[in-house]
Design a protein around this motif. Structure first.
Motif, PDB file in Angstrom:
ATOM      1  N   GLU A  11       0.829  -1.205   0.000  1.00 34.92           N
ATOM      2  CA  GLU A  11       0.000   0.000   0.000  1.00 34.92           C
ATOM      3  C   GLU A  11       0.864   1.257   0.000  1.00 34.92           C
ATOM      4  O   GLU A  11       0.592   2.222  -0.732  1.00 34.92           O
ATOM      5  N   ALA A  12       1.916   1.264   0.817  1.00 36.81           N
ATOM      6  CA  ALA A  12       2.816   2.421   0.864  1.00 36.81           C
ATOM      7  C   ALA A  12       3.526   2.612  -0.474  1.00 36.81           C
ATOM      8  O   ALA A  12       3.723   3.749  -0.938  1.00 36.81           O
ATOM      9  N   TYR A  13       3.918   1.517  -1.077  1.00 39.63           N
ATOM     10  CA  TYR A  13       4.579   1.593  -2.382  1.00 39.63           C
ATOM     11  C   TYR A  13       3.627   2.159  -3.436  1.00 39.63           C
ATOM     12  O   TYR A  13       4.010   3.034  -4.231  1.00 39.63           O
ATOM     13  N   ARG A  14       2.400   1.694  -3.439  1.00 39.29           N
ATOM     14  CA  ARG A  14       1.420   2.216  -4.395  1.00 39.29           C
ATOM     15  C   ARG A  14       1.185   3.714  -4.184  1.00 39.29           C
ATOM     16  O   ARG A  14       1.062   4.475  -5.149  1.00 39.29           O
ATOM     17  N   ARG A  15       1.133   4.147  -2.942  1.00 37.92           N
ATOM     18  CA  ARG A  15       0.944   5.580  -2.666  1.00 37.92           C
ATOM     19  C   ARG A  15       2.124   6.397  -3.185  1.00 37.92           C
ATOM     20  O   ARG A  15       1.941   7.518  -3.681  1.00 37.92           O
TER      21      ARG A  15
END
Length: 367
Positions: free
Chosen positions: A256-260
């Motif tokens: 999720e952090a990577y996608r953000r």
């Protein structure tokens, strides 16, 4: 249908593909065998031995189709387990050893090249993730066959060509996200394996040029890391820290952090010497990033010329493109990004289904 899926060197990109395939086509009964992506020389030669005598019961089950990665020692496996020789087979090439750049530290061996050649000749259908991958394999196979001393049958490359088709690794639906850009400097993400073939030296040279030209940017260097890293990464980090342009650094555990991060970045950058499809770049583009990629490899068929920097005077061309994008952002101009929805599973599922259905019905897929 009962399908046996074999991934002999189950690297991250191979897992991405095989999991996507199984999830996208749940109507089939899948049996998946995989081996860890380590001990390359042993793995590509020994996988048939490991499986034939360690997974014999599962291999001898009746299957309608075998789908194998190009790392599988398919000819030996079919000899060890004769029933597999009677089952239609697809070989999928994520990469080919003919076009893999040499680091200068590896043991020189013709074995990986021969494995690619034999697999392509053994399969009923040969699939590639890009035209670049297909073309470099065919060209490399032709060069290799011309060097062999004698008893080389004619027309082998033509046989492979006739059974070949380009079918990309599809992007899962969850990577298609709305862009969420932030104000400030040009946000650049470099999201690749930290290895020599991803071109970290060019990345460092470009950063040095951007700093000299006083370009306003922030660079996020993320991606898969290994125990032994090229020393250039230490130099790069020091450069970015001293210039105040260091963003995220290192592997991001949270998806999720990577996608953000991708959503808020303006640009995804590739400096690769080796990319047969460039999934990391494509995922970033699906999240709203503009690709800045070299004018080579698979990128020529994926992105228009406006997204590719020239090979001649490459550092200057790359820095100039990034400098122009930084200036555009400061002027409030929108940064254009290409559409990659045609590379998603919803768009490509039917093509994968067609290959499976036609082969299991005893034919060859139409091109």
């Amino acid at each position: 249908m009962r399908i046996l899926l074999l991934s002999a060197y189950d690297a991250v990109s191979h897992q991405y593909w095989r999991k996507g395939l199984v999830n996208a086509l749940p109507e089939h009964d899948w049996t998946v065998l995989s081996l860890p992506a380590r001990y390359f020389s042993w793995r590509i030669r020994g996988n048939s031995l490991s499986w034939a005598f360690g997974e014999r019961e599962r291999l001898q089950q009746p299957y309608d189709l075998v789908i194998a990665t190009s790392m599988v020692d398919l000819t030996s496996l079919r000899g060890f387990v004769p029933s597999l020789a009677q089952t239609p087979c697809v070989v999928y090439f994520h990469e080919n050893q003919f076009a893999y750049p040499a680091s200068g530290h590896e043991h020189q061996s013709v074995e990986p090249l021969i494995l690619n050649l034999y697999n392509a000749l053994c399969a009923d259908r040969v699939l590639f993730n890009s035209g670049y991958n297909r073309d470099t394999l065919l060209e490399g196979a032709d060069r290799l066959l011309r060097k062999l001393p004698d008893q080389v049958p004619p027309g082998l490359v033509e046989q492979i060509r006739a059974r070949s088709e380009v079918l990309h690794v599809p992007l899962p639906e969850q990577v298609f996200l709305p862009a969420a850009p932030v104000e400030g400097p040009l946000e650049i993400v470099w999201n690749h394996r930290w290895e020599f073939d991803k071109g970290p030296e060019l990345l460092l040279a470009a950063v040095e040029r951007l700093q000299t030209d006083h370009v306003d940017f922030r660079l996020h260097v993320v991606g898969q890391q290994f125990r032994r890293l090229p020393p250039v990464f230490d130099q790069l980090k020091q450069r970015l820290e001293s210039g105040g342009q260091l963003g995220c650094w290192g592997h991001i555990e949270s998806t999720e952090a990577y996608r953000r991060l991708l959503q808020r970045s303006d640009v995804v950058l590739s400096t690769a010497l080796h990319d047969f499809q460039g999934i990391a770049v494509l995922e970033a583009v699906a999240a709203g990033c503009r690709p800045v990629v070299p004018d080579r490899l698979a990128y020529r068929e994926l992105f228009a010329a406006e997204y590719r920097y020239a090979e001649q005077q490459e550092t200057s061309a790359l820095a100039r493109m990034l400098g122009e994008l930084s200036a555009s952002k400061h002027c409030g101009e929108p940064i254009r990004t290409p559409d990659v929805e045609h590379l998603g599973w919803p768009a490509l599922k039917a093509s994968w289904g067609r290959v499976i259905e036609t082969l299991t019905q005893g034919g060859a897929p139409s091109l």
